[in-house]
Motif scaffolding. Structure first.
Motif, short mmCIF file in Angstrom:
data_model
loop_
_atom_site.label_atom_id
_atom_site.label_comp_id
_atom_site.label_asym_id
_atom_site.label_seq_id
_atom_site.Cartn_x
_atom_site.Cartn_y
_atom_site.Cartn_z
N GLN A 124 0.88 -1.26 -0.06
CA GLN A 124 0.08 0.11 -0.16
C GLN A 124 0.85 1.28 0.23
OE1 GLN A 124 -2.71 -0.54 3.43
NE2 GLN A 124 -4.14 -1.62 2.22
N GLU A 125 1.73 1.28 0.66
CA GLU A 125 2.76 2.48 0.78
C GLU A 125 3.58 2.54 -0.61
OE1 GLU A 125 3.53 4.95 3.07
OE2 GLU A 125 1.66 3.73 4.40
N LEU A 126 3.93 1.49 -1.07
CA LEU A 126 4.57 1.62 -2.41
C LEU A 126 3.47 1.86 -3.41
CD1 LEU A 126 7.36 1.19 -3.97
CD2 LEU A 126 6.33 -1.25 -4.46
N GLU A 127 2.56 1.77 -3.31
CA GLU A 127 1.35 1.91 -4.39
C GLU A 127 1.10 3.43 -4.24
OE1 GLU A 127 -3.31 1.17 -5.14
OE2 GLU A 127 -2.03 -0.69 -4.89
N LYS A 128 1.08 3.83 -3.10
CA LYS A 128 0.88 5.30 -2.71
C LYS A 128 1.98 6.35 -3.29
CE LYS A 128 0.76 6.73 1.68
NZ LYS A 128 0.09 7.05 2.80
N ALA A 129 3.13 5.70 -3.10
CA ALA A 129 4.21 6.54 -3.45
C ALA A 129 4.37 6.65 -4.92
CB ALA A 129 5.68 5.73 -2.87
N LEU A 130 3.96 5.43 -5.61
CA LEU A 130 4.02 5.48 -7.11
C LEU A 130 2.84 5.62 -7.56
CD1 LEU A 130 6.40 2.28 -7.51
CD2 LEU A 130 7.18 4.72 -7.53
N GLY A 131 1.92 6.41 -7.23
CA GLY A 131 0.60 6.51 -7.69
C GLY A 131 0.78 7.55 -8.74
N PHE A 132 1.71 8.50 -8.74
CA PHE A 132 1.61 9.12 -9.87
C PHE A 132 2.22 8.71 -11.14
CE2 PHE A 132 5.72 8.88 -8.51
CZ PHE A 132 6.74 9.02 -9.42
N MET A 133 2.68 7.46 -10.99
CA MET A 133 3.24 6.92 -12.46
C MET A 133 2.22 6.37 -13.20
SD MET A 133 6.47 6.99 -12.24
CE MET A 133 7.07 5.80 -13.35
N ASN A 134 0.94 5.89 -12.43
CA ASN A 134 -0.18 5.53 -13.42
C ASN A 134 -0.76 6.86 -14.28
OD1 ASN A 134 -0.18 3.06 -12.63
ND2 ASN A 134 -1.44 3.52 -10.95
#
Length: 182
Positions: free
Chosen positions: A78-88
Motif C-alpha cells: 500500500q505504501e509503495l502503491e501510494k508512493a508510485l501513484g503518480f506513475m499511473n
C-alpha cells in the motif's frame, strides 16, 4: 568488502549493505550501546501465526509492535502503491498523447493515400461504381490495414517486452510477472 546473495529471487536493482551487529549499531545507532530498528522471526509453515505474534508482542518493549508477514507485505504494498501513484497518471497521460498523435498520423497518411489514388477512384466511378461503393472500398481497405497493423503491433510489442525481460533476467535482475507470457 564482500558479495552477498539474498534468497533465490532477484533484487530488481536494489543494493544491500551487510554489516555485523556491532558495526551496524555503531553506524546506525550512534551513542547507543544496543538496539534494533526491526527484527524478523522465522517459523515453519505449521506454526500458528497468531500465537507466535502474541508471544513476540509480550516480550517487546513499549512502542514496538509485532506484525505478521502477510500484514507487513500488505502495508508495504500500500505504501509503495501510494508512493508510485503518480506513475499511473503519468503513463495514462502519455498514452493519451500517443494515441492522439497516432490518430493524426494515420488520418494524414490515409488522406495522402486517397489523394494519390484519386485517378484510380475516378476510374471506378467512370466504370459505373457508385459513390458509396467507392467510399466503402476505401473504408474496407482502411479497416483491413488497421486490423493488420494493430495485430502486428501487439505481437511485436509483446515479443519486444518478452525479449527485454529475458535480457534483463540474464543480466541478473528479476522483473517478476510484469511482462505477460504467451
Amino acid at each position: 568488502v564482500g558479495i552477498g546473495k539474498w534468497g533465490t529471487g532477484g533484487t530488481s536493482g536494489a543494493a544491500y549493505a551487510f554489516f555485523t551487529d556491532a558495526a551496524a549499531r555503531q553506524i546506525l545507532l550512534p551513542g547507543q550501546q544496543s538496539g534494533y530498528f526491526s527484527a524478523w522471526v522465522v517459523t515453519d509453515q505449521k506454526s500458528d501465526i497468531t500465537k507466535v505474534s502474541a508471544a513476540v508482542t509480550s516480550v517487546l518493549p513499549p512502542g514496538y509492535e509485532a506484525e505478521n508477514g502477510k500484514d507487513a507485505s500488505k502495508d508495504a504494498a500500500q505504501e509503495l502503491e501510494k508512493a508510485l501513484g503518480f506513475m499511473n497518471t503519468f503513463f495514462l497521460v502519455f498514452a493519451g498523447i500517443s494515441l492522439l498523435v497516432a490518430a493524426f498520423l494515420i488520418f494524414n497518411t490515409f488522406s495522402i493515400i486517397v489523394n494519390q489514388r484519386e485517378k484510380e477512384l475516378a476510374l471506378y466511378r467512370a466504370l459505373g461504381a457508385s459513390k458509396w461503393q467507392v467510399q466503402i472500398s476505401v473504408l474496407l481497405e482502411a479497416f483491413i490495414v488497421a486490423i493488420l497493423g494493430a495485430t502486428l503491433g501487439l505481437l511485436l510489442g509483446l515479443g519486444l517486452a518478452t525479449g527485454i525481460s529475458q535480457l534483463v533476467a540474464k543480466a541478473g535482475y528479476d522483473l517478476g510477472t510484469l511482462v505477460p507470457r504467451i
